[in-house]
Scaffold this motif. Structure first.
Motif, PDB file in Angstrom:
ATOM      1  N   ALA A  46     -10.434  29.218  20.751  1.00 37.70           N
ATOM      2  CA  ALA A  46     -10.375  30.386  19.874  1.00 37.70           C
ATOM      3  C   ALA A  46     -10.983  31.553  20.629  1.00 37.70           C
ATOM      4  CB  ALA A  46     -11.109  30.135  18.557  1.00 37.70           C
ATOM      5  N   TYR A  47     -10.747  32.753  20.133  1.00 38.47           N
ATOM      6  CA  TYR A  47     -11.311  33.922  20.803  1.00 38.47           C
ATOM      7  C   TYR A  47     -11.645  34.997  19.778  1.00 38.47           C
ATOM      8  CZ  TYR A  47      -7.804  37.763  20.685  1.00 38.47           C
ATOM      9  OH  TYR A  47      -6.999  38.828  20.317  1.00 38.47           O
ATOM     10  N   ARG A  48     -12.561  35.873  20.186  1.00 36.83           N
ATOM     11  CA  ARG A  48     -12.738  37.111  19.423  1.00 36.83           C
ATOM     12  C   ARG A  48     -12.435  38.257  20.372  1.00 36.83           C
ATOM     13  NH1 ARG A  48     -19.073  38.514  18.133  1.00 36.83           N
ATOM     14  NH2 ARG A  48     -20.059  37.626  19.964  1.00 36.83           N
ATOM     15  N   PRO A  49     -11.652  39.205  19.886  1.00 40.21           N
ATOM     16  CA  PRO A  49     -11.150  40.233  20.795  1.00 40.21           C
ATOM     17  C   PRO A  49     -12.251  41.119  21.344  1.00 40.21           C
ATOM     18  CG  PRO A  49     -10.651  40.786  18.526  1.00 40.21           C
ATOM     19  CD  PRO A  49     -11.196  39.388  18.511  1.00 40.21           C
ATOM     20  N   GLY A  50     -11.985  41.714  22.490  1.00 40.91           N
ATOM     21  CA  GLY A  50     -12.891  42.692  23.062  1.00 40.91           C
ATOM     22  C   GLY A  50     -12.769  44.021  22.345  1.00 40.91           C
ATOM     23  N   GLY A  51     -13.187  45.088  23.009  1.00 46.34           N
ATOM     24  CA  GLY A  51     -13.131  46.396  22.357  1.00 46.34           C
ATOM     25  C   GLY A  51     -13.558  47.497  23.280  1.00 46.34           C
ATOM     26  N   LEU A  52     -13.938  48.616  22.678  1.00 47.66           N
ATOM     27  CA  LEU A  52     -14.325  49.814  23.395  1.00 47.66           C
ATOM     28  C   LEU A  52     -15.748  50.181  23.034  1.00 47.66           C
ATOM     29  CD1 LEU A  52     -11.066  51.796  22.615  1.00 47.66           C
ATOM     30  CD2 LEU A  52     -11.644  50.731  24.791  1.00 47.66           C
ATOM     31  N   SER A  53     -16.512  50.605  24.036  1.00 43.12           N
ATOM     32  CA  SER A  53     -17.858  51.087  23.762  1.00 43.12           C
ATOM     33  C   SER A  53     -17.890  52.589  24.033  1.00 43.12           C
ATOM     34  CB  SER A  53     -18.880  50.301  24.589  1.00 43.12           C
ATOM     35  OG  SER A  53     -18.563  50.350  25.957  1.00 43.12           O
ATOM     36  N   ALA A  54     -18.970  53.103  24.604  1.00 39.23           N
ATOM     37  CA  ALA A  54     -19.128  54.549  24.714  1.00 39.23           C
ATOM     38  C   ALA A  54     -18.144  55.167  25.713  1.00 39.23           C
ATOM     39  CB  ALA A  54     -20.552  54.873  25.132  1.00 39.23           C
ATOM     40  N   LEU A  55     -17.867  56.442  25.491  1.00 39.19           N
ATOM     41  CA  LEU A  55     -16.974  57.187  26.374  1.00 39.19           C
ATOM     42  C   LEU A  55     -17.625  57.410  27.736  1.00 39.19           C
ATOM     43  CD1 LEU A  55     -14.296  58.862  26.574  1.00 39.19           C
ATOM     44  CD2 LEU A  55     -15.701  60.843  25.982  1.00 39.19           C
ATOM     45  N   ASN A  56     -16.861  57.163  28.802  1.00 44.70           N
ATOM     46  CA  ASN A  56     -17.323  57.420  30.161  1.00 44.70           C
ATOM     47  C   ASN A  56     -16.802  58.783  30.587  1.00 44.70           C
ATOM     48  OD1 ASN A  56     -17.624  57.531  32.995  1.00 44.70           O
ATOM     49  ND2 ASN A  56     -17.579  55.285  33.115  1.00 44.70           N
ATOM     50  N   PRO A  57     -17.672  59.784  30.684  1.00 45.17           N
ATOM     51  CA  PRO A  57     -17.189  61.139  31.000  1.00 45.17           C
ATOM     52  C   PRO A  57     -16.644  61.280  32.416  1.00 45.17           C
ATOM     53  CG  PRO A  57     -19.582  61.082  30.982  1.00 45.17           C
ATOM     54  CD  PRO A  57     -19.137  59.753  30.497  1.00 45.17           C
ATOM     55  N   VAL A  58     -16.987  60.341  33.291  1.00 44.74           N
ATOM     56  CA  VAL A  58     -16.479  60.412  34.665  1.00 44.74           C
ATOM     57  C   VAL A  58     -14.988  60.101  34.687  1.00 44.74           C
ATOM     58  CG1 VAL A  58     -16.679  59.443  36.977  1.00 44.74           C
ATOM     59  CG2 VAL A  58     -18.741  59.833  35.602  1.00 44.74           C
ATOM     60  N   THR A  59     -14.597  59.026  33.997  1.00 46.61           N
ATOM     61  CA  THR A  59     -13.186  58.633  33.977  1.00 46.61           C
ATOM     62  C   THR A  59     -12.417  59.291  32.843  1.00 46.61           C
ATOM     63  OG1 THR A  59     -13.620  56.702  32.567  1.00 46.61           O
ATOM     64  CG2 THR A  59     -13.818  56.402  34.942  1.00 46.61           C
ATOM     65  N   GLY A  60     -13.133  59.818  31.856  1.00 46.82           N
ATOM     66  CA  GLY A  60     -12.463  60.393  30.701  1.00 46.82           C
ATOM     67  C   GLY A  60     -11.960  59.349  29.723  1.00 46.82           C
ATOM     68  N   ASN A  61     -12.296  58.092  29.958  1.00 41.54           N
ATOM     69  CA  ASN A  61     -11.884  57.006  29.076  1.00 41.54           C
ATOM     70  C   ASN A  61     -13.119  56.227  28.627  1.00 41.54           C
ATOM     71  OD1 ASN A  61      -8.966  57.300  29.220  1.00 41.54           O
ATOM     72  ND2 ASN A  61      -9.175  56.663  31.362  1.00 41.54           N
ATOM     73  N   PRO A  62     -13.006  55.529  27.534  1.00 42.99           N
ATOM     74  CA  PRO A  62     -14.160  54.752  27.079  1.00 42.99           C
ATOM     75  C   PRO A  62     -14.366  53.487  27.916  1.00 42.99           C
ATOM     76  CG  PRO A  62     -12.298  54.380  25.635  1.00 42.99           C
ATOM     77  CD  PRO A  62     -11.877  55.447  26.596  1.00 42.99           C
ATOM     78  N   ASN A  63     -15.595  53.048  27.990  1.00 48.17           N
ATOM     79  CA  ASN A  63     -15.870  51.749  28.582  1.00 48.17           C
ATOM     80  C   ASN A  63     -15.339  50.667  27.640  1.00 48.17           C
ATOM     81  OD1 ASN A  63     -17.345  52.927  30.746  1.00 48.17           O
ATOM     82  ND2 ASN A  63     -19.130  53.101  29.401  1.00 48.17           N
ATOM     83  N   SER A  64     -14.856  49.596  28.191  1.00 52.80           N
ATOM     84  CA  SER A  64     -14.304  48.506  27.372  1.00 52.80           C
ATOM     85  C   SER A  64     -15.010  47.204  27.718  1.00 52.80           C
ATOM     86  CB  SER A  64     -12.805  48.363  27.603  1.00 52.80           C
ATOM     87  OG  SER A  64     -12.527  48.010  28.937  1.00 52.80           O
ATOM     88  N   PHE A  65     -14.906  46.250  26.815  1.00 55.90           N
ATOM     89  CA  PHE A  65     -15.430  44.916  27.079  1.00 55.90           C
ATOM     90  C   PHE A  65     -14.359  43.899  26.741  1.00 55.90           C
ATOM     91  CE2 PHE A  65     -16.792  46.285  22.913  1.00 55.90           C
ATOM     92  CZ  PHE A  65     -16.536  45.209  22.069  1.00 55.90           C
ATOM     93  N   LYS A  66     -14.415  42.759  27.430  1.00 57.19           N
ATOM     94  CA  LYS A  66     -13.348  41.774  27.364  1.00 57.19           C
ATOM     95  C   LYS A  66     -13.492  40.869  26.139  1.00 57.19           C
ATOM     96  CE  LYS A  66     -12.771  41.610  32.396  1.00 57.19           C
ATOM     97  NZ  LYS A  66     -12.793  40.740  33.609  1.00 57.19           N
ATOM     98  N   SER A  67     -12.440  40.087  25.927  1.00 56.73           N
ATOM     99  CA  SER A  67     -12.434  39.149  24.803  1.00 56.73           C
ATOM    100  C   SER A  67     -13.260  37.910  25.134  1.00 56.73           C
ATOM    101  CB  SER A  67     -11.004  38.719  24.471  1.00 56.73           C
ATOM    102  OG  SER A  67     -10.216  39.818  24.088  1.00 56.73           O
ATOM    103  N   GLU A  68     -13.973  37.418  24.125  1.00 56.21           N
ATOM    104  CA  GLU A  68     -14.744  36.196  24.253  1.00 56.21           C
ATOM    105  C   GLU A  68     -13.850  35.004  23.922  1.00 56.21           C
ATOM    106  OE1 GLU A  68     -18.907  35.836  22.572  1.00 56.21           O
ATOM    107  OE2 GLU A  68     -17.818  34.553  21.155  1.00 56.21           O
ATOM    108  N   VAL A  69     -13.849  33.985  24.764  1.00 55.26           N
ATOM    109  CA  VAL A  69     -12.989  32.809  24.583  1.00 55.26           C
ATOM    110  C   VAL A  69     -13.851  31.556  24.653  1.00 55.26           C
ATOM    111  CG1 VAL A  69     -11.012  31.508  25.445  1.00 55.26           C
ATOM    112  CG2 VAL A  69     -11.030  34.016  25.605  1.00 55.26           C
TER     113      VAL A  69
END
Length: 862
Positions: free
Chosen positions: A593-616
């Motif tokens: 089974a897994y729980r999905p990852g998601g997005l954390s705070a915005l990274n102003p260097v890349t202009g995109n949010p930091n993300s984290f992976k799904s837990e399996v």
């Protein structure tokens, strides 16, 4: 009970009953049309309030006679089974078992073999009105000291009505009467003395950990590894875990992945909360009142009202008020709940049930305050054991009390419809909508490691809008086998989505316009248990999940454009069940089974949010379930291994250099790159659980449950989350909580460290004795003791032991008197006899369990 206590009572059961009535000899209006035996006795058990157990190998394919009229239970069973080749034995004052005629004749050769009803009064078994022990472990009876034999428990752990002894997974069952009698208000109290299960106080309520999986992430920030499913509905927020449980039938705790059985893809397990449904044709009710120390007052009431032969409603409510466990006062609990259910069942094939529930969370209680990040629930610093302090629940007068006044409302509407096409095919449909409103007023002084109020509060009467707004929608369609099928199977489609916006006004650096989060899950799942022979069954299941998340972030007062991210995952379940004997089963399962990852705070260097992976989680379990010695001893055990990737965790350290560069981050730093990141860790667990119950005598019940676990983070990890960590391994950082050096950075090697909430060994022992009087009254007295070795509350392995809980004992005692009429009962209880303070979380302010509490409860039944 040699023959009946074995094959008949331990075979796959058709049903179980509801609450007992004063006497089975009482006539009542009964109207049950001709149908399968399984369906007919289910209806009779509901209408008459008795327990009837039927082995499918006797009843499969048999049709009953129609039964109508003012009849006793015995008369109804006689008419129903006449000519069927089946017989009935009364095994207790309110319990019956159906067997084949030749089986009954073989057990009692002196009785005539005929198609008449055969009744033989056996040693009395437990009835639904016996006083229960505080907690009931897997497969044990819901009542102590009830009789020589251990009654069967029917659960819906696999989404089928099934004897818990035939479920191929570790299941812990908690009886609803225990919760009511002892005024257990939240899951922290309910799970306080169960091995391998913990509940930790978190923003918004409690998170639940089973075998170390659950996580300390704030409610709503991500899905939990363990899903709390209330009457079929999962809620990402956990307000109901703080309000209180009322009119509960039972709680089933399933360990490990349940992805091919339930809608939520819970990789750590499922807590299945089942409340009482309306009963057709029976007017009844209960009322329970409790008073205890800390000014505890709790009331609970329910009434079942039949409206004709096909319609019934059930109304239930509860309210709790309790003063603070902390000194100075902080943590008072005020909550109210109401639930209304209506059931329409025009025939045996179709049923429709509608539910509305309203919950109100008030006060500033532990688990009620939704934003406790800067709330000191215990003394400012507590290293090692907080019990070394003179008063673990006290605070220094120099450390003023932060105040969070909650005023939160939760509305939930649920619709359930079921249609049975045949013994082989049935359809269930569920649709629910939840809405949360309200928030908190907060006065915050200083971060939790500060000890002086010289500078005054950081902010006063700030408005924290946690649910501005919050909406959740759940839908599920499920095809499955009917009650007469030898093959057990499920095929379902699940949809779940929610929207939550958070904002804060007048909260200094925490003030921000709304930040919005949405998540949508769609999944198709299925599982089948196929009987290859009468003893051997194969299990196969699969699931495909699709998750979509969107976030709008606040960056220095500017709302960014919405960002989104998608996840999908395939999960499986496979294994077998084998009946070594009528009383014994072994099983093996491999699942994921897994729980999905998601997005954390915005990274102003890349202009995109930091993300984290799904837990399996890839899980493997081998177990056995057994009854011995004429059904008086039960022994269940299982060995499990979990292989986890991207174990989701919050980095507690704020002293790193953010991605955009500049100075290191400080606590409360408004820069986006300093927001707390979520990251994944590789981990594995190897453990064994065992549960033993023995009815030493008809009136003496002993239980022993224990868990041993070796749960660590892998020595080899991926990219470390902490930017400024030392080299040579995966480190994490933590800001010191010591008064002498507040906020100082501390690094620790997380590779190879122990997972949180994973003690090496924990166990519970309980004993209950029933005193019986000639009048028919009974007095049940007993208690339990819980022991655990030390463990980390969170992966913050600081040298001062701030996040470590040392080994401890907890003890509980209770007593209950019930007169012969069973119209009422009176109970007294003491929980946490030694008044030991248990650390529950350090996120970052500590929360602790309840001190010694005691009280009395009186319950009325009609």
């Amino acid at each position: 009970m040699r023959g009946l206590g074995g094959s008949a009572l331990l075979a796959s059961s058709a049903l179980v009953a509801l609450a007992a009535v004063p006497t089975v000899a009482q006539s009542r209006s009964i109207d049950i049309p001709a149908q399968s035996v399984e369906s007919a006795v289910t209806q009779l058990g509901q209408q008459a309030g008795v327990q009837i157990i039927a082995a499918r190998r006797f009843t499969h394919g048999k049709i009953t006679n129609a039964v109508r009229g003012n009849l006793t239970v015995q008369q109804a069973l006689f008419q129903m089974l006449d000519g069927s080749g089946l017989s009935v034995r009364q095994t207790g004052p309110q319990t019956f078992a159906i067997v084949a005629m030749q089986t009954a004749a073989a057990q009692e050769p002196d009785r005539p073999t005929r198609t008449a009803l055969m009744l033989a009064q056996a040693t009395p078994m437990a009835t639904a009105t016996d006083s229960p022990p505080p907690l009931v472990d897997a497969g044990t009876a819901s009542t102590p000291g009830g009789g020589a034999g251990i009654p069967d428990i029917i659960v819906t752990a696999t989404r089928q009505a099934q004897n818990v002894q035939k479920v191929s997974t570790a299941v812990t069952v908690i009886d609803g009467a225990s919760i009511k009698t002892q005024a257990l208000t939240n899951v922290g109290q309910i799970f306080s003395n169960l091995p391998s299960i913990q509940a930790t106080a978190q923003p918004g309520g409690f998170s639940i950990d089973v075998r170390g999986l659950g996580g300390d992430l704030p409610a709503g920030s991500t899905q939990g590894s363990v899903a709390l499913v209330a009457d079929g509905v999962y809620n990402i927020n956990s307000q109901s875990t703080a309000v209180g449980f009322f009119d509960v039938n039972r709680i089933e705790v399933l360990a490990g992945p349940q992805s091919t059985r339930y809608g939520p893809n819970a990789d750590g397990g499922v807590v299945n909360l089942i409340t009482n449904d309306p009963i057709l044709g029976k007017f009844s009710g209960t009322a329970t009142f409790t008073a205890g120390n800390y000014n505890l007052f709790r009331g609970e009431a329910a009434v079942n009202i039949p409206l004709g032969d096909t319609l019934a409603i059930r109304l239930a409510g509860a309210a709790v008020s309790r003063s603070s466990h902390f000194d100075p006062a902080e943590g008072n609990n005020k909550a109210q709940s109401f639930r209304g259910k209506i059931l329409w069942k025009p025939d045996d094939k179709f049923s429709l049930k509608l539910t509305y529930q309203l919950d109100h969370v008030g006060g500033t209680g532990n688990g009620s305050n939704v934003f406790p990040v800067f709330t000191n629930k215990v003394p400012v610093y507590s290293g090692g054991s907080i019990n070394d302090l003179s008063n673990p629940w006290g605070q220094s007068p120099s450390n003023p009390v932060n105040e969070n006044h909650a005023n939160i409302y939760s509305h939930t509407i649920i619709g359930n419809a079921s249609y049975t096409f045949s013994d082989a095919l049935a359809l269930d449909a569920l649709l629910s909508y939840s809405k949360l409103t309200g928030g908190e007023k907060a006065t915050i002084y200083l971060p939790p490691w500060s000890t002086s109020a010289a500078n005054g509060p950081v902010f006063t009467d700030a408005d924290l809008h946690e649910f501005n707004p919050f909406h959740q929608l759940t839908g599920e369609l499920r095809l499955h086998n009917g009650p007469g099928s030898r093959v057990q199977w499920n095929l379902g489609y699940y949809h779940w989505d929610y929207l939550e916006a958070y904002s804060a006004d007048n909260a200094a650096f925490l003030s921000q316009p709304p930040q919005t989060t949405t998540t949508a899950t769609n999944a198709v799942y299925g599982e089948i248990t196929y009987p290859v022979t009468d003893r051997f069954r194969l299990i196969a299941g699969a699931r495909e999940s699709f998750d979509h998340r969107t976030f709008e972030f606040n960056n220095a007062g500017t709302i960014t454009r919405p960002f989104d991210i998608n996840f999908h995952h395939f999960d499986y379940r496979g294994g077998f069940e084998y009946d070594v004997a009528p009383h014994s089963m072994i099983y093996f399962t491999a699942s994921s089974a897994y729980r999905p990852g998601g997005l954390s705070a915005l990274n102003p260097v890349t202009g995109n949010p930091n993300s984290f992976k799904s837990e399996v989680n890839h899980a493997y379990e081998v177990g056995t379930k057994n009854r011995f010695f004429n059904n008086t001893v039960q022994l269940n055990a299982d060995l499990f291994y979990y292989d986890m990737s991207n174990y989701q965790n919050l980095d507690k350290y704020t002293g790193f250099v953010p991605p955009e560069g500049g100075a290191i981050c400080n606590n409360g730093d408004p820069r986006a790159g300093c927001q707390t990141p979520t990251f994944g860790l590789g981990a594995h667990s190897l453990g064994v659980e065992a549960q033993l119950r023995a009815n030493v005598t008809p009136d003496d019940v002993v239980t022993l449950t224990g868990t041993y676990a070796h749960a660590i983070f892998n020595h080899k990890q991926g990219t470390c989350a902490t930017v400024a960590a030392p080299t040579g391994g995966c480190y994490d950082g933590y800001n010191s909580e010591t008064p002498n050096d507040p906020g100082a950075p501390f690094f620790y090697l997380i590779s190879g460290s122990v997972q949180p909430h994973s003690p090496k060994f924990s166990a519970n022992f309980s004993y209950f004795h029933t005193f019986r009087f000639q009048s028919g009254a009974k007095f049940v007295v007993g208690g339990d003791g819980f022991y655990t070795t030390g463990y980390w509350v969170n992966p913050v392995l600081d040298a001062t032991g701030y996040g470590y809980q040392p080994k401890y004992w907890l003890g509980n005692v209770s007593m209950t008197f019930t007169p012969a009429s069973e119209k009422f009962s009176v109970s007294g209880w003491v929980r946490n006899v030694s008044s030991y303070a248990v650390k529950q979380s350090v996120l970052p302010a500590q929360s602790i369990g309840d001190p010694r509490t005691f009280g009395g409860t009186v319950s009325f039944h009609w």
